[in-house]
Scaffold this motif. Structure first.
Motif, PDB file in Angstrom:
ATOM      1  N   TYR A 299       0.878  -1.171   0.000  1.00 45.51           N
ATOM      2  CA  TYR A 299       0.000   0.000   0.000  1.00 45.51           C
ATOM      3  C   TYR A 299       0.914   1.219   0.000  1.00 45.51           C
ATOM      4  CZ  TYR A 299      -4.021  -2.858   1.653  1.00 45.51           C
ATOM      5  OH  TYR A 299      -5.021  -3.786   1.804  1.00 45.51           O
ATOM      6  N   MET A 300       0.610   2.215  -0.807  1.00 43.95           N
ATOM      7  CA  MET A 300       1.491   3.370  -0.946  1.00 43.95           C
ATOM      8  C   MET A 300       1.689   4.091   0.382  1.00 43.95           C
ATOM      9  SD  MET A 300       3.363   4.782  -3.236  1.00 43.95           S
ATOM     10  CE  MET A 300       2.574   4.334  -4.791  1.00 43.95           C
ATOM     11  N   ASP A 301       0.601   4.257   1.161  1.00 41.69           N
ATOM     12  CA  ASP A 301       0.741   5.001   2.414  1.00 41.69           C
ATOM     13  C   ASP A 301       1.606   4.255   3.419  1.00 41.69           C
ATOM     14  OD1 ASP A 301      -1.127   3.004   2.881  1.00 41.69           O
ATOM     15  OD2 ASP A 301      -2.700   4.343   3.618  1.00 41.69           O
ATOM     16  N   HIS A 302       1.558   2.916   3.399  1.00 38.03           N
ATOM     17  CA  HIS A 302       2.420   2.131   4.294  1.00 38.03           C
ATOM     18  C   HIS A 302       3.869   2.183   3.817  1.00 38.03           C
ATOM     19  CE1 HIS A 302       3.883  -0.877   7.020  1.00 38.03           C
ATOM     20  NE2 HIS A 302       4.172  -1.719   6.047  1.00 38.03           N
ATOM     21  N   ALA A 303       4.067   2.214   2.509  1.00 36.12           N
ATOM     22  CA  ALA A 303       5.429   2.335   1.977  1.00 36.12           C
ATOM     23  C   ALA A 303       6.089   3.606   2.500  1.00 36.12           C
ATOM     24  CB  ALA A 303       5.393   2.333   0.444  1.00 36.12           C
ATOM     25  N   LYS A 304       5.324   4.689   2.558  1.00 29.90           N
ATOM     26  CA  LYS A 304       5.862   5.967   3.027  1.00 29.90           C
ATOM     27  C   LYS A 304       6.184   5.920   4.522  1.00 29.90           C
ATOM     28  CE  LYS A 304       3.458   8.657  -0.519  1.00 29.90           C
ATOM     29  NZ  LYS A 304       2.371   9.637  -0.809  1.00 29.90           N
ATOM     30  N   GLU A 305       5.275   5.345   5.327  1.00 28.66           N
ATOM     31  CA  GLU A 305       5.544   5.322   6.764  1.00 28.66           C
ATOM     32  C   GLU A 305       6.691   4.369   7.103  1.00 28.66           C
ATOM     33  OE1 GLU A 305       2.097   4.098   8.994  1.00 28.66           O
ATOM     34  OE2 GLU A 305       2.174   2.026   8.304  1.00 28.66           O
ATOM     35  N   SER A 306       6.828   3.303   6.315  1.00 29.84           N
ATOM     36  CA  SER A 306       7.923   2.367   6.536  1.00 29.84           C
ATOM     37  C   SER A 306       9.264   3.034   6.244  1.00 29.84           C
ATOM     38  CB  SER A 306       7.744   1.134   5.641  1.00 29.84           C
ATOM     39  OG  SER A 306       8.802   0.220   5.804  1.00 29.84           O
ATOM     40  N   ALA A 307       9.325   3.775   5.145  1.00 37.66           N
ATOM     41  CA  ALA A 307      10.563   4.488   4.804  1.00 37.66           C
ATOM     42  C   ALA A 307      10.907   5.512   5.880  1.00 37.66           C
ATOM     43  CB  ALA A 307      10.411   5.158   3.446  1.00 37.66           C
ATOM     44  N   ARG A 308       9.897   6.208   6.402  1.00 38.62           N
ATOM     45  CA  ARG A 308      10.126   7.214   7.447  1.00 38.62           C
ATOM     46  C   ARG A 308      10.680   6.562   8.712  1.00 38.62           C
ATOM     47  NH1 ARG A 308       5.348   9.151   7.497  1.00 38.62           N
ATOM     48  NH2 ARG A 308       4.538   8.021   9.303  1.00 38.62           N
ATOM     49  N   PHE A 309      10.113   5.408   9.109  1.00 39.92           N
ATOM     50  CA  PHE A 309      10.564   4.718  10.318  1.00 39.92           C
ATOM     51  C   PHE A 309      12.010   4.251  10.169  1.00 39.92           C
ATOM     52  CE2 PHE A 309      11.101   0.706  12.707  1.00 39.92           C
ATOM     53  CZ  PHE A 309      10.870   1.164  13.992  1.00 39.92           C
ATOM     54  N   LYS A 310      12.354   3.758   8.971  1.00 40.95           N
ATOM     55  CA  LYS A 310      13.706   3.244   8.741  1.00 40.95           C
ATOM     56  C   LYS A 310      14.685   4.337   8.331  1.00 40.95           C
ATOM     57  CE  LYS A 310      12.007   0.057   5.956  1.00 40.95           C
ATOM     58  NZ  LYS A 310      11.920  -1.088   5.004  1.00 40.95           N
ATOM     59  N   LYS A 311      14.170   5.592   8.271  1.00 42.85           N
ATOM     60  CA  LYS A 311      14.994   6.740   7.884  1.00 42.85           C
ATOM     61  C   LYS A 311      15.628   6.519   6.509  1.00 42.85           C
ATOM     62  CE  LYS A 311      15.991   8.236  12.626  1.00 42.85           C
ATOM     63  NZ  LYS A 311      15.012   7.327  13.264  1.00 42.85           N
ATOM     64  N   GLU A 312      14.814   6.017   5.598  1.00 48.52           N
ATOM     65  CA  GLU A 312      15.240   5.790   4.231  1.00 48.52           C
ATOM     66  C   GLU A 312      14.497   6.735   3.297  1.00 48.52           C
ATOM     67  OE1 GLU A 312      16.012   0.955   4.679  1.00 48.52           O
ATOM     68  OE2 GLU A 312      14.336   1.714   3.482  1.00 48.52           O
ATOM     69  N   GLU A 313      15.057   6.983   2.143  1.00 49.37           N
ATOM     70  CA  GLU A 313      14.376   7.789   1.136  1.00 49.37           C
ATOM     71  C   GLU A 313      13.233   6.984   0.547  1.00 49.37           C
ATOM     72  OE1 GLU A 313      15.312  10.129  -3.085  1.00 49.37           O
ATOM     73  OE2 GLU A 313      16.947   9.356  -1.837  1.00 49.37           O
ATOM     74  N   PHE A 314      12.061   7.594   0.430  1.00 51.59           N
ATOM     75  CA  PHE A 314      10.893   6.876  -0.093  1.00 51.59           C
ATOM     76  C   PHE A 314      10.990   6.702  -1.596  1.00 51.59           C
ATOM     77  CE2 PHE A 314       6.821   7.278  -2.349  1.00 51.59           C
ATOM     78  CZ  PHE A 314       6.254   6.069  -1.978  1.00 51.59           C
ATOM     79  N   SER A 315      10.640   5.490  -2.047  1.00 52.12           N
ATOM     80  CA  SER A 315      10.493   5.239  -3.474  1.00 52.12           C
ATOM     81  C   SER A 315       9.426   4.177  -3.666  1.00 52.12           C
ATOM     82  CB  SER A 315      11.811   4.778  -4.102  1.00 52.12           C
ATOM     83  OG  SER A 315      12.251   3.559  -3.525  1.00 52.12           O
ATOM     84  N   LYS A 316       8.585   4.354  -4.654  1.00 51.27           N
ATOM     85  CA  LYS A 316       7.518   3.409  -4.936  1.00 51.27           C
ATOM     86  C   LYS A 316       8.109   2.084  -5.409  1.00 51.27           C
ATOM     87  CE  LYS A 316       3.583   2.554  -7.995  1.00 51.27           C
ATOM     88  NZ  LYS A 316       2.754   3.068  -9.102  1.00 51.27           N
ATOM     89  N   PRO A 317       7.685   0.963  -4.786  1.00 49.09           N
ATOM     90  CA  PRO A 317       8.199  -0.329  -5.240  1.00 49.09           C
ATOM     91  C   PRO A 317       7.633  -0.680  -6.621  1.00 49.09           C
ATOM     92  CG  PRO A 317       6.625  -0.620  -3.437  1.00 49.09           C
ATOM     93  CD  PRO A 317       6.815   0.846  -3.617  1.00 49.09           C
ATOM     94  N   GLU A 318       8.511  -0.699  -7.625  1.00 42.53           N
ATOM     95  CA  GLU A 318       8.061  -0.974  -8.985  1.00 42.53           C
ATOM     96  C   GLU A 318       7.691  -2.444  -9.177  1.00 42.53           C
ATOM     97  OE1 GLU A 318       7.404   1.308 -11.162  1.00 42.53           O
ATOM     98  OE2 GLU A 318       8.086   2.879  -9.793  1.00 42.53           O
ATOM     99  N   LYS A 319       8.372  -3.320  -8.455  1.00 40.40           N
ATOM    100  CA  LYS A 319       8.068  -4.743  -8.503  1.00 40.40           C
ATOM    101  C   LYS A 319       7.572  -5.195  -7.126  1.00 40.40           C
ATOM    102  CE  LYS A 319       8.911  -7.179 -11.529  1.00 40.40           C
ATOM    103  NZ  LYS A 319       8.086  -7.613 -12.678  1.00 40.40           N
ATOM    104  N   ALA A 320       6.729  -6.209  -7.118  1.00 40.49           N
ATOM    105  CA  ALA A 320       6.226  -6.742  -5.852  1.00 40.49           C
ATOM    106  C   ALA A 320       7.375  -7.251  -4.991  1.00 40.49           C
ATOM    107  CB  ALA A 320       5.229  -7.861  -6.126  1.00 40.49           C
TER     108      ALA A 320
END
Length: 297
Positions: free
Chosen positions: A92-113
């Protein structure tokens, strides 16, 4: 139609809920002798499924062995999966963003599953206790997920055929030890601790909803709404996932695929809201029901 595994006086049964979900009818009332849900998934034919649907519409007094839902103990529909559960991460896009924030990583949309597996010796029952595993984690988290159950061996499945391979849907709480995930730089260990796979409370058969399923998905902790989304927001949908996986592997009947979780998990809050002993966790999916569990010691 909703199928479930349950106990009455410590005796185990498979059953179907009646239309208003106040009674459960054993599959034996339809002339079936399946001993487990896995066996029913693999072997029940269309006529047997039609018979289960038929008896679900009967009055309790007309069905041998009918039991009030207040008198039964609902247990996991698939207590011992034959293989690891296949899971999707960051779906889910919104979870991808919160996961990146928690891990202090730059957000990027996962192109592949993103696929990983979850080791399960035994799934946790509805109303079961989630072990806190305090010797390993202080960052115990929850993840409400729609789980897809495969009904027949699937290989080289084409788009448009996928729905014919799906037996039904249930709810999984992908309980996670966050620092175990981050320390080991993979998800397998941190999501596979004993008791970390509550499943249920039932299986909603695939013909009970449109395909692909567009269902409200939520979680609550001690009554507080945490996750609130819809399965129509998958980044990688069920059809895409099953078609891709079966290009290279056979998905056996009874395979469970967990489709990922939306935003609102504990690590997504600032500060994080991880689970504590005594917390009551509810994972809710429209049409299926509510999977409730409590955190233990």
């Amino acid at each position: 139609m909703k199928l479930l595994a349950y106990e009455v006086d410590k005796r185990s049964f498979l059953g179907v809920l009646n239309e208003d979900e106040t009674w459960v009818y054993p599959v034996s009332a339809a002339g079936m002798e399946y001993r487990s849900m896995k066996e029913l998934i693999r072997e029940a034919g269309p006529s047997e499924m039609e018979m289960l649907d038929y008896i679900s519409k009967k009055m309790p007094g007309d069905v041998t062995g009918a039991a009030s839902v207040e008198e039964i103990k609902v247990v996991s529909p698939i207590a011992e999966p034959d293989q690891d559960i296949i899971c999707l991460g960051i779906n889910y896009m919104d979870h991808a963003k919160e996961s990146a924030r928690f891990k202090k990583e730059e957000f990027s949309k996962p192109e592949k599953a993103i696929y990983f597996s979850k080791r399960v010796n035994r799934t946790n029952d509805p109303d079961g206790i989630i072990p806190a595993h305090k010797n390993l984690t202080n960052q115990l988290d929850y993840e409400a997920e729609l789980a897809v159950i495969i009904k027949k061996d699937a290989k080289d499945v084409k788009p448009g055929e996928v729905k014919d391979y799906i037996f039904g849907y249930t709810i999984m709480n992908d309980v996670s030890a966050r620092e175990v995930q981050t320390e080991h730089k993979q998800w397998y260990f941190g999501k596979s601790l004993d008791g970390f796979t509550p499943l249920g409370p039932c299986i909603m058969t695939a013909d009970s909803t449109a395909f692909p399923p567009v269902l409200k998905i939520q979680s609550k902790v001690n009554g507080e709404l945490r996750q609130n989304s819809n399965t129509g927001l998958f980044i990688h949908g069920i059809e895409e996932v099953i078609c891709e996986l079966t290009k290279g592997m056979t998905l056996k009947a009874g395979t469970i695929i967990a489709t990922g979780t939306p935003a609102g998990v504990g690590m997504g809050f600032v500060p994080p809201k991880f689970l504590e002993t005594g917390d009551a966790v509810e994972c809710i999916i429209e049409g299926i029901g509510t999977l409730r569990n409590t955190v233990g010691e």
